[in-house]
Design an enzyme around this catalytic site. Structure first.
Site, short mmCIF file in Angstrom:
data_model
loop_
_atom_site.label_atom_id
_atom_site.label_comp_id
_atom_site.label_asym_id
_atom_site.label_seq_id
_atom_site.Cartn_x
_atom_site.Cartn_y
_atom_site.Cartn_z
N THR A 178 42.24 34.57 42.47
CA THR A 178 43.16 35.32 42.69
C THR A 178 43.70 35.01 43.82
OG1 THR A 178 42.57 37.14 41.30
CG2 THR A 178 44.42 37.54 42.72
N ARG B 193 45.91 39.06 27.30
CA ARG B 193 45.05 39.56 27.95
C ARG B 193 45.94 40.02 29.69
NH1 ARG B 193 42.63 38.56 33.54
NH2 ARG B 193 40.89 39.85 33.63
N VAL B 194 45.79 41.12 29.91
CA VAL B 194 46.50 41.22 31.34
C VAL B 194 45.29 41.77 32.10
CG1 VAL B 194 48.17 42.61 32.75
CG2 VAL B 194 48.70 41.79 30.33
N GLY B 195 45.23 41.29 33.41
CA GLY B 195 44.30 41.59 34.34
C GLY B 195 44.86 43.03 35.33
N ASP B 196 44.08 42.91 36.49
CA ASP B 196 44.32 44.16 37.39
C ASP B 196 45.59 43.62 38.39
OD1 ASP B 196 43.06 43.22 40.42
OD2 ASP B 196 42.48 42.16 38.68
N THR C 37 40.53 40.95 44.31
CA THR C 37 40.23 39.89 43.43
C THR C 37 38.87 40.12 42.98
OG1 THR C 37 39.87 37.59 43.75
CG2 THR C 37 39.56 38.87 45.80
N GLY C 38 38.85 39.63 41.68
CA GLY C 38 37.40 39.50 41.07
C GLY C 38 37.36 39.89 39.54
N GLY D 21 38.85 41.52 36.75
CA GLY D 21 39.98 42.27 36.62
C GLY D 21 39.81 43.63 35.76
#
Length: 340
Positions: A210, A238-241, A260-261, A263
């Site tokens: 990210t 899929r949706v991350g953070d 960052t990491g 999610g």
């Protein structure tokens, strides 16, 4: 009467104790810096044996990105402008998993997410699953400033982009051979039922890649921005953070945070907001709040964060082993690094 006197004395002591401030977590007086900025280019694990020319490329790009934001702030520009332009640079650099360097989904596509938040107003904008927007962070800012909404997804985000002047590209623009080969290896590993195994250190690093930036400007305003290509081999929808306000991106009048990491882990702990809440309600310093989040809330290997507070202090920390990062302020303090 003796017992009544003891009773009321006890009540008075309890009341007086409750009124005392929490001395252990009392935030000390701090000198305020005119401006400050921090950025990241992803957290994960990168071997220190990385080829020297590649390490140099990363370090130079972090320096260049930092210089872009710092110049804007030094000249009196807004925190929002500084972080947008900083993230634009990172989105255009294929070294990073955002924009041009985005990783591939399981379906062989590049789907981009981004979010931005103005700490002075608590307004925000976010997009997810865009495929034709060259700089998703700029579209996220337009969601914040030119719409009545906070979050647009996929086809809806593309339709909103049609109504703006953000630069558009053919989806093929985001193709890079190295990211495509990473997908092929991930698909092969998945067949071998070893999805969590990555053959190269760089693939480990970009499992969670990210980019992001946070800043405080001369007017005292804070802002946060984050942009990503997501996770290699991520599944449909899929949706991350990153685009979820409070998880991967958050700013208020006290602190601005970008994550960052992994999610899923960041989302489950509403991580960016957790840092801000700990700082506010515990009356903690920025570094105490960062330590609490990274060391106590999350587990080793989960994530990294950058943050700037209202005093202009910056903090950057990861529990993944490495995080591409850089920060500076109006007093000349500066940090650029990769490993812990």
């Amino acid at each position: 009467m003796k017992y009544l006197t003891t009773f009321f004395t006890t009540l008075l002591l309890i009341a007086l104790t409750a009124c005392q401030p929490n001395q252990e977590m009392e935030r000390p007086p701090q000198d305020e810096k005119e401006w400050s900025i921090a950025l990241h280019g992803g957290a994960g694990y990168v071997s220190k044996d990385m080829p020297e020319d590649r390490k140099q490329a990363y370090m130079e790009s972090l320096e260049e990105a930092l210089a872009i934001g710092a110049e804007i702030l030094e000249n009196g520009g807004s925190a929002l402008d500084a972080i947008e332009k900083t993230v634009n640079y990172l989105e255009d650099n294929e070294l990073y998993n955002a924009g041009k360097g985005a990783v591939f989904t399981a379906e062989g596509k590049n789907e981009l997410d981004a979010a931005i938040m103005d700490g002075s107003t608590l307004n925000a904008g976010a997009v997810t699953g865009v495929t034709t927007v060259k700089n998703p962070i700029s579209l996220a800012r337009k969601v914040m400033t030119e719409s009545k909404h906070v979050f647009f997804s996929a086809d809806g985000a593309e339709t909103f982009a049609d109504q703006t002047d953000v630069e558009r590209v053919d989806p093929s623009y985001f193709y890079t051979e190295s990211r495509y080969q990473s997908l092929q290896r991930a698909l092969e590993q998945e067949k071998e039922e070893s999805f969590n195994t990555y053959k190269t250190d760089e693939e480990k690093a970009w499992r969670y890649g990210t980019v992001g930036a946070v800043a405080k400007d001369k007017d005292g305003n804070l802002a946060a921005a984050t942009s990503t290509g997501g996770m290699t081999n991520k599944k449909f929808g899929r949706v991350g953070d990153v685009p979820i306000i409070g998880s991967g991106t958050y700013a208020n009048d006290l602190v601005a945070v970008s994550a960052t990491g992994w999610g899923e882990k960041i989302m489950l702990h509403v991580s960016a907001h957790t840092l801000a809440s700990y700082m506010q309600f515990k009356n903690a310093t920025l570094q105490q709040s960062m330590n609490y989040l990274v060391d106590d809330v999350l587990e080793p290997g989960d994530a990294g964060f950058i943050a700037v507070d209202k005093y202009g202090n910056f903090s950057m920390k990861t529990n993944t082993g490495s995080m591409f990062r850089a920060a500076t302020d109006s007093e000349g303090n500066k940090e650029v690094g990769i490993w812990e």
